[in-house]
Design an enzyme around this catalytic site. Sequence first.
Site, mmCIF file in Angstrom:
data_model
loop_
_atom_site.group_PDB
_atom_site.id
_atom_site.type_symbol
_atom_site.label_atom_id
_atom_site.label_comp_id
_atom_site.label_asym_id
_atom_site.label_seq_id
_atom_site.Cartn_x
_atom_site.Cartn_y
_atom_site.Cartn_z
ATOM 1 C CG ASP A 21 -0.494 -0.449 2.372
ATOM 2 O OD1 ASP A 21 0.669 0.015 2.531
ATOM 3 O OD2 ASP A 21 -1.018 -0.365 3.654
ATOM 4 C CG ASP A 34 0.899 4.417 4.080
ATOM 5 O OD1 ASP A 34 -0.295 4.777 4.657
ATOM 6 O OD2 ASP A 34 2.026 3.785 4.403
ATOM 7 C CG ASP A 43 8.701 3.333 12.671
ATOM 8 O OD1 ASP A 43 8.449 4.160 11.979
ATOM 9 O OD2 ASP A 43 8.018 2.018 12.698
HETATM 10 P P1 ATP Z 1 3.900 -2.123 6.410
HETATM 11 O O1 ATP Z 1 2.773 -0.995 5.724
HETATM 12 O O2 ATP Z 1 4.251 -2.892 5.827
HETATM 13 O O3 ATP Z 1 2.926 -2.058 7.894
HETATM 14 P P2 ATP Z 1 4.188 0.531 7.266
HETATM 15 O O4 ATP Z 1 6.329 0.702 7.345
HETATM 16 O O5 ATP Z 1 4.141 1.564 5.847
HETATM 17 O O6 ATP Z 1 4.524 -1.049 7.274
HETATM 18 P P3 ATP Z 1 2.253 1.513 8.017
HETATM 19 O O7 ATP Z 1 1.425 0.998 9.516
HETATM 20 O O8 ATP Z 1 1.833 1.697 6.713
HETATM 21 O O9 ATP Z 1 3.476 0.290 8.490
HETATM 22 O O10 ATP Z 1 2.932 2.951 8.338
HETATM 23 C C1 ATP Z 1 3.544 3.742 7.723
HETATM 24 C C2 ATP Z 1 4.643 4.274 8.633
HETATM 25 O O11 ATP Z 1 4.106 5.077 9.167
HETATM 26 C C3 ATP Z 1 5.900 4.104 8.360
HETATM 27 O O12 ATP Z 1 6.556 4.068 7.761
HETATM 28 C C4 ATP Z 1 6.231 4.887 9.681
HETATM 29 O O13 ATP Z 1 7.284 6.066 8.907
HETATM 30 C C5 ATP Z 1 5.424 5.412 10.655
HETATM 31 N N1 ATP Z 1 4.409 4.829 11.561
HETATM 32 C C6 ATP Z 1 3.856 3.243 11.869
HETATM 33 N N2 ATP Z 1 3.183 2.825 13.463
HETATM 34 C C7 ATP Z 1 4.014 4.002 13.600
HETATM 35 C C8 ATP Z 1 4.795 4.120 15.110
HETATM 36 N N3 ATP Z 1 4.266 2.950 15.850
HETATM 37 N N4 ATP Z 1 5.805 4.921 15.444
HETATM 38 C C9 ATP Z 1 6.374 6.130 14.407
HETATM 39 N N5 ATP Z 1 5.943 6.084 13.246
HETATM 40 C C10 ATP Z 1 5.252 5.751 12.878
HETATM 41 MG MG MG Z 2 2.455 0.980 5.403
#
Ligand code: ATP
Ligand code: MG
Length: 422
Positions: free
Chosen positions: A59, A61, A141
């Site tokens: 996906d 963002d 994070d």
């Molecule tokens: P995936 O989609 O594979 O789970 P992702 O890194 O894209 O991985 P998301 O939950 O979609 O995870 O979050 C998007 C972005 O938001 C992350 O890449 C990170 O930059 C930020 N993020 C997500 N969770 C946290 C958190 N708990 N604390 C700080 N930043 C976060």
């Molecule tokens: Mg994501």
Amino acid sequence: MKRADSTPRIIFSSEHGIDRSLISPKAIEVVDSLKSAGYSSELVGGCVRDLLLGRKPKDFDVTTNARPEEVRTLFRRCEVFGRRFQIAQVRIKNEVIQVATYRRFPTKKSRRRGSKFVSLNGKIIKDNLFGNIQQDAFRRDLTINSLYLHPSDMQIVDYTGGYEDARNGIVRIIGSPAERFREDPVRILRAIRFASLPAFSFDGATEKELSVYAHLLSGISNYRLSDELNKLLFNGRARTTLELLHQHEILRILIPPYKWLKAGMNDNHGVIDWMRLVLDATDERIQSGEHTSLAFTIAAILWPKFNNSLKKRSRRKRNYPFHVARDILHQQNIRTYIAGNVAQRIEAIWFFQKILETEDTTKSTRLVHSENFRPALRLFELRSKVGEVEGRKCRAWVKLRDQLVDESQPRMKRYRNRPRWR
Ligand code: ATP
Ligand code: MG
């Protein structure tokens, strides 16, 4: 890692070599619309990380300086969700693009524990202070998750040193790991998930604090933890994840029925070896594109607990397997939410084992059509691998399943169409 006041590093397309065709045209459309309306906008987070690693993102963002309500006015199908963290979701055809406004940390004063932003034990309770892109980068994070990509010229903007870390396979928390884990302990599980990627490992400071703050996961809602557990189990790297969770003493927190499991201690029930077998099988199925369900995986992970508890309980009690199953699932549900229908299927897979052990294969063709036959047989196959049930019996059931595959097709079709984790 860079300091919060430093200028960003720009990485040009010629250096990073990301394949633009892997970017969703709809995500590009969202960025372009925001820019045409006079806002700044770029792709961020997991999608940029995955693109850098040559993986197709699942996906996309998007970040922007537009406020959620401003984003809503720009798109026909857009809703704003979240309390602690507001986010706009733009729907274009069947795709959902998450659009987050740049955020910043609260000021030092309001970041004090017990303020309206941070709880007494250091957990963030409100995270809706808008800021600029640089502030946004430092409140993410991990360094590898804080890269911004402009799809128009394919330039990456890096404030935290995430590009080098992605290239070198380093999972590094932004800022002080202790503070960041205390603010949101789920970051521990996220760090583990990315450290399980091929050729990735922890930065030393991040690794040191994982087990120190893991107990704080018990204060996180079981819904949020079950989302994370899904991601850990079904990303094709579950076996490596298991080793990391065990090594850092997080497994016993995430799977409370095994709370006695300690890394380095003699695992005399063989639970870890059993889980290795289960998760190797899960990874294999994911890699070959086959269906796998949360119910099956949890049933298999918790099978030794169910089986051993069954042996211990007094058989005189009425419905004793039922009570044993309920107890175990209740303990697990406290930590990671198990929906009612998933719990029912787990129980059915467990109870089916006795039938597979005792029924005569030549007289039981009807069983093959039962909804839970296939996952139950998959558990039976794993049990036969460790010598818990007869190999001959298992082969007979497998033969029967394969013979009757055509007849069971309509049922299986419905089953396959369900979301993967049901
Ligand atoms: P995936 O989609 O594979 O789970 P992702 O890194 O894209 O991985 P998301 O939950 O979609 O995870 O979050 C998007 C972005 O938001 C992350 O890449 C990170 O930059 C930020 N993020 C997500 N969770 C946290 C958190 N708990 N604390 C700080 N930043 C976060
Ligand atoms: Mg994501």
